[in-house]
Design an enzyme around this catalytic site. Structure first.
Site, short mmCIF file in Angstrom:
data_model
loop_
_atom_site.label_atom_id
_atom_site.label_comp_id
_atom_site.label_asym_id
_atom_site.label_seq_id
_atom_site.Cartn_x
_atom_site.Cartn_y
_atom_site.Cartn_z
N ILE A 1 60.99 23.77 69.72
CA ILE A 1 61.96 23.11 70.62
C ILE A 1 61.44 21.74 71.02
O ILE A 1 62.19 20.74 71.00
CB ILE A 1 62.22 23.99 71.86
CG1 ILE A 1 63.01 25.24 71.46
CG2 ILE A 1 62.96 23.20 72.94
CD1 ILE A 1 63.14 26.27 72.57
N LEU B 1 61.80 19.34 68.04
CA LEU B 1 63.18 18.99 67.72
C LEU B 1 63.80 18.07 68.76
O LEU B 1 64.60 17.20 68.44
CB LEU B 1 64.03 20.27 67.60
CG LEU B 1 63.79 21.12 66.36
CD1 LEU B 1 64.50 22.47 66.49
CD2 LEU B 1 64.24 20.40 65.10
N GLU B 2 63.43 18.26 70.03
CA GLU B 2 64.06 17.48 71.09
C GLU B 2 63.54 16.05 71.15
O GLU B 2 64.33 15.11 71.19
CB GLU B 2 63.85 18.17 72.45
CG GLU B 2 64.58 19.48 72.59
CD GLU B 2 66.09 19.35 72.59
OE1 GLU B 2 66.59 18.23 72.81
OE2 GLU B 2 66.78 20.36 72.38
N THR B 3 62.22 15.88 71.17
CA THR B 3 61.68 14.52 71.36
C THR B 3 60.41 14.25 70.56
O THR B 3 59.62 13.38 70.95
CB THR B 3 61.38 14.25 72.85
OG1 THR B 3 60.34 15.14 73.29
CG2 THR B 3 62.62 14.40 73.72
#
Length: 268
Positions: A121, A124-126
């Protein structure tokens, strides 16, 4: 990336929003005055309200972006995952697993969420906090969306939560910047999720989801644990853990990508 993050943000807006009295539309300054009264009634100090909302203006770019979105993924899983999970991101994630092994072990023990899911996560986010977390003032973004009548109750709730982040001292207004739906920090929490799930895991007295790796990963784990995620259980499509990740993102294709990436991090 902004498009993906906006879709993610909209997808995780599954919580119930409280009712607010400020009327949407019409004169923006009148809306802000009315909302300020609501915020003060909700326990936000006059100082925080004045500091955050004095002189705030509409952001036409936020409204334009909001109108362009379709809130759906138009690619197949294979097409989508090929653009999000490549060798560089896999190697970067494995490096994070090694660098933060002790921290991730503590978080696993306390929250029962496997490290590979958290790092997937995060990546994928930042890109593990090294990528773009957004550059828009969150208060202005949320005030703009709250004034708009399309989802005013939802975003009035987010604006109230953003004020409480400032009120609690978690982030200053200068640090309260994010993406096009007000997402904040290294795993892109909406303000209401920040308030609901945020954890001060590094023990410095505040929840800092922009700068503290410990707070970021523990808060992400807390969200998943609260949603029913269970350690040692499968997280592929159709499993209980896959359903638990719906609080993170309703989109099946995104949750499949989290699981795929997590497996790649573990060499599966």
């Amino acid at each position: 990336m902004f498009v993906v993050r906006f879709l993610v943000a909209v997808a995780i807006l599954s919580f119930a929003s409280p009712a607010f009295a400020a009327r949407c539309g019409g004169d923006f300054n009148t809306f802000i005055v009315n909302f300020s009264a609501e915020a003060q009634s909700a326990g936000v100090s006059a100082g925080t309200i004045s500091q955050a909302l004095s002189g705030v203006t509409l952001d036409p770019a936020v409204l334009a972006f909001d109108r362009r979105q379709r809130y759906t993924f138009n690619k197949s899983f294979e097409q989508y995952v090929s653009t999000r999970v490549g060798a560089g991101r896999i190697n970067g994630g494995r490096a994070m697993l090694q660098r933060h092994a002790a921290l991730l072990s503590k978080i696993e023990q306390q929250y029962g969420v496997p490290r590979q899911i958290l790092v997937a996560i995060w990546g994928l986010e930042t890109d593990f906090g090294k990528g773009d977390m957004g550059k828009l003032p969150v208060i202005r973004t949320l005030a703009t969306l709250a004034h708009d009548c399309r989802r005013t109750e939802l975003f009035q709730g987010e604006l109230m939560a953003a004020l409480k982040i400032v009120e609690r001292g978690d982030l200053t207004l200068r640090d309260l910047v994010g993406a096009f739906a007000g997402e904040i920090g290294q795993t892109q929490f909406l303000p209401s999720s920040y308030i609901k799930y945020g954890v001060d895991f590094d023990g410095d007295g505040r929840v800092d989801l922009r700068h503290s790796t410990a707070d970021v990963l523990a808060s992400t784990a807390n969200l998943l644990k609260t949603s029913g995620f269970k350690m040692g259980q499968p997280y592929d499509e159709g499993s209980a853990n896959f359903d638990a990740m719906r609080e993170w993102n309703r989109a099946v294709i995104y949750r499949k990508t989290i699981g795929y990436y997590a497996d790649k991090l573990m060499g599966r």
